[in-house]
Design an enzyme around this catalytic site. Structure first.
Site, PDB file in Angstrom:
ATOM      1  N   THR A   1      34.012 104.008  72.092  1.00 31.20           N
ATOM      2  CA  THR A   1      33.242 104.030  70.844  1.00 31.20           C
ATOM      3  C   THR A   1      32.705 105.431  70.558  1.00 31.20           C
ATOM      4  OG1 THR A   1      31.404 102.936  69.682  1.00 31.20           O
ATOM      5  CG2 THR A   1      31.012 103.549  71.943  1.00 31.20           C
TER       6      THR A   1
ATOM      7  N   SER B   1      33.989 104.455  63.845  1.00 34.93           N
ATOM      8  CA  SER B   1      33.119 103.966  64.926  1.00 34.93           C
ATOM      9  C   SER B   1      33.758 104.097  66.308  1.00 34.93           C
ATOM     10  CB  SER B   1      32.735 102.502  64.678  1.00 34.93           C
ATOM     11  OG  SER B   1      33.895 101.688  64.648  1.00 34.93           O
TER      12      SER B   1
ATOM     13  N   ASP C   1      26.021 101.164  75.434  1.00 34.87           N
ATOM     14  CA  ASP C   1      26.519 100.300  76.508  1.00 34.87           C
ATOM     15  C   ASP C   1      27.979 100.573  76.874  1.00 34.87           C
ATOM     16  OD1 ASP C   1      27.139  99.382  73.894  1.00 34.87           O
ATOM     17  OD2 ASP C   1      27.797  97.469  74.720  1.00 34.87           O
TER      18      ASP C   1
ATOM     19  N   THR D   1      30.275  94.492  72.111  1.00 34.98           N
ATOM     20  CA  THR D   1      30.214  95.343  70.925  1.00 34.98           C
ATOM     21  C   THR D   1      28.853  95.112  70.267  1.00 34.98           C
ATOM     22  OG1 THR D   1      31.316  95.843  68.821  1.00 34.98           O
ATOM     23  CG2 THR D   1      31.329  93.551  69.501  1.00 34.98           C
ATOM     24  N   GLY D   2      28.416  96.051  69.464  1.00 37.59           N
ATOM     25  CA  GLY D   2      27.120  95.901  68.798  1.00 37.59           C
ATOM     26  C   GLY D   2      26.091  96.864  69.358  1.00 37.59           C
TER      27      GLY D   2
ATOM     28  N   THR E   1      32.418  99.256  68.410  1.00 39.88           N
ATOM     29  CA  THR E   1      33.238  99.506  69.595  1.00 39.88           C
ATOM     30  C   THR E   1      34.519  98.684  69.641  1.00 39.88           C
ATOM     31  OG1 THR E   1      31.104  99.579  70.673  1.00 39.88           O
ATOM     32  CG2 THR E   1      33.032  99.456  72.114  1.00 39.88           C
TER      33      THR E   1
ATOM     34  N   ARG F   1      22.142 110.296  72.940  1.00 44.24           N
ATOM     35  CA  ARG F   1      22.046 108.840  73.129  1.00 44.24           C
ATOM     36  C   ARG F   1      23.368 108.296  73.671  1.00 44.24           C
ATOM     37  NH1 ARG F   1      24.917 104.076  71.124  1.00 44.24           N
ATOM     38  NH2 ARG F   1      23.478 102.334  71.202  1.00 44.24           N
TER      39      ARG F   1
HETATM   40  N1  GLY Z   1      28.163  99.261  71.408  1.00 54.95           N
HETATM   41  C1  GLY Z   1      28.222 100.597  71.036  1.00 54.95           C
HETATM   42  C2  GLY Z   1      26.970 101.327  71.141  1.00 54.95           C
HETATM   43  O1  GLY Z   1      25.905 100.769  71.111  1.00 54.95           O
HETATM   44  O2  GLY Z   1      27.035 102.531  71.233  1.00 54.95           O
END
Ligand code: GLY
Length: 342
Positions: free
Chosen positions: A220, A87, A233, A253-254, A202, A230
């Site tokens: 990330t 990740s 954040d 993160t997330g 992340t 894509r």
């Molecule tokens: N937080 C990592 C992402 O959504 O790419």
């Protein structure tokens, strides 16, 4: 899996820790830029259990009286290089077309910042982000332009898709179902993941150096099997990371879309400016995500991590199982199971 010598529930620890003085720092003739008085309380915190090893690397810089910016860059390069980490960085899972595209940003105590988005074929996006910050008049480079910039500045171009990642991608192609798995390290969830594996996301890292200066880094590979192009954040200043050297710093993160929608990390820092503790600021930012999209929030993970100028830290997530790692002069491999809404 890292050796969890200390695993402390946040509820037991509380939202903050006592500032720990680092013996020797007061007498340390620091060679780097002295733009703030020496506080002797360096600390580094980062998301998830891979943050333990990353913090230890960052600590090498902080312990020598080095700059927080150098510490966070060195720290997050550890998971970026980890061939078992799918990740972040080098071995990240690809998008639905088989491209490994990486996002990263970095921010220092002066408000300088740099970022790369959807960069390909470069193993350490955080260092490219720093170079964007230091060598260009811009803040973010994206896609081919970011890769070209990196190569021009001496970064090695390499194929990032590992055989393990390729295998997982081909498996995913059989169903092509797009439903991000909730990021968690909670044992309850692990068994639901392929092979019972921990599902990270992340790495966001925040550090305060011996001068009391703050910096942060966030990197990330983004969501596995995302649409090509894509961007989440993590490379967006204010969303995945924000540092205000007067107040504090935050990272996330997330599911990045929900963080961007709420300008999450900036919000956390602003809440701290208005007197919230780091944990309460993270909690309020999570509450806003949940309030805006209550149904979506039930099925996703977002976690925030924050530190203030006193060295107090805190975190909050939507779902259980969001851990974060802490390292200072006394605690070298502390992993905390952060509080959550659910
Ligand atoms: N937080 C990592 C992402 O959504 O790419």
């Amino acid at each position: 899996m890292y050796n969890r010598r200390k695993f402390i529930k946040a509820s037991a620890l509380g939202a903050s820790v006592l500032a720990v003085s680092a013996p020797g720092f007061a007498n340390n003739p620091l060679s780097n830029d002295n733009h703030a008085p020496i506080t002797g309380k360096p600390i580094v915190i980062s998301t998830w259990d891979f943050g333990v090893a990353a913090n230890q690397e960052a600590w090498k810089t902080l312990a020598k009286g080095g700059r927080a910016l150098d510490a966070v860059e060195a720290g997050v390069k550890i998971p970026e290089a980890d061939m078992h980490n799918h990740s972040v960085g080098r071995a990240g899972y690809p998008d639905r077309d088989g491209h490994v595209t990486l996002d990263a940003c970095i921010m220092d105590e002066f408000g300088n910042c740099g970022a790369v988005a959807a960069i390909e074929n470069i193993a350490h996006p955080i260092s490219v982000a720093r170079m964007v910050m230091e060598k260009t008049p811009h803040i973010m480079l994206a896609g081919d332009g970011a890769t070209q910039f990196a190569i021009e500045h001496g970064f090695k171009k390499e194929k990032l898709l590992t055989s393990e990642s390729e295998k997982a991608w081909k498996e995913w192609l059989k169903g092509k179902k797009y439903k991000p798995v909730i990021n968690t390290e909670n044992k309850l969830y692990k068994t639901e993941l392929p092979g019972g594996k921990t599902n990270h996301d992340t790495i966001g890292m925040l550090a305060m150096d011996a001068h009391g200066n703050l910096s942060g880094a966030c990197t990330t590979s983004g969501m596995a099997w995302k649409l090509h192009g894509r961007v989440g954040d993590s490379p967006i200043i204010g969303a995945g990371l924000y540092v205000d050297n007067e107040i504090g710093a935050a990272t996330s993160t997330g599911v990045g879309e929900e963080v961007i929608r709420n300008v999450g990390s900036f919000l956390v820092v602003e809440l701290m400016r208005h007197g919230y503790s780091p944990q309460d600021a993270c909690k309020e930012a999570i509450n806003r995500i949940i309030k805006k999209k209550p149904q979506t929030a039930k099925e996703i993970q977002v976690g925030f991590l924050a530190i203030n100028k006193k060295g107090e830290y805190g975190a909050y997530a939507i779902q259980k199982g969001f851990s974060f790692a802490v390292c200072d002069a006394k605690k070298q491999d502390l992993l905390i199971d952060g509080p959550s809404f659910y």
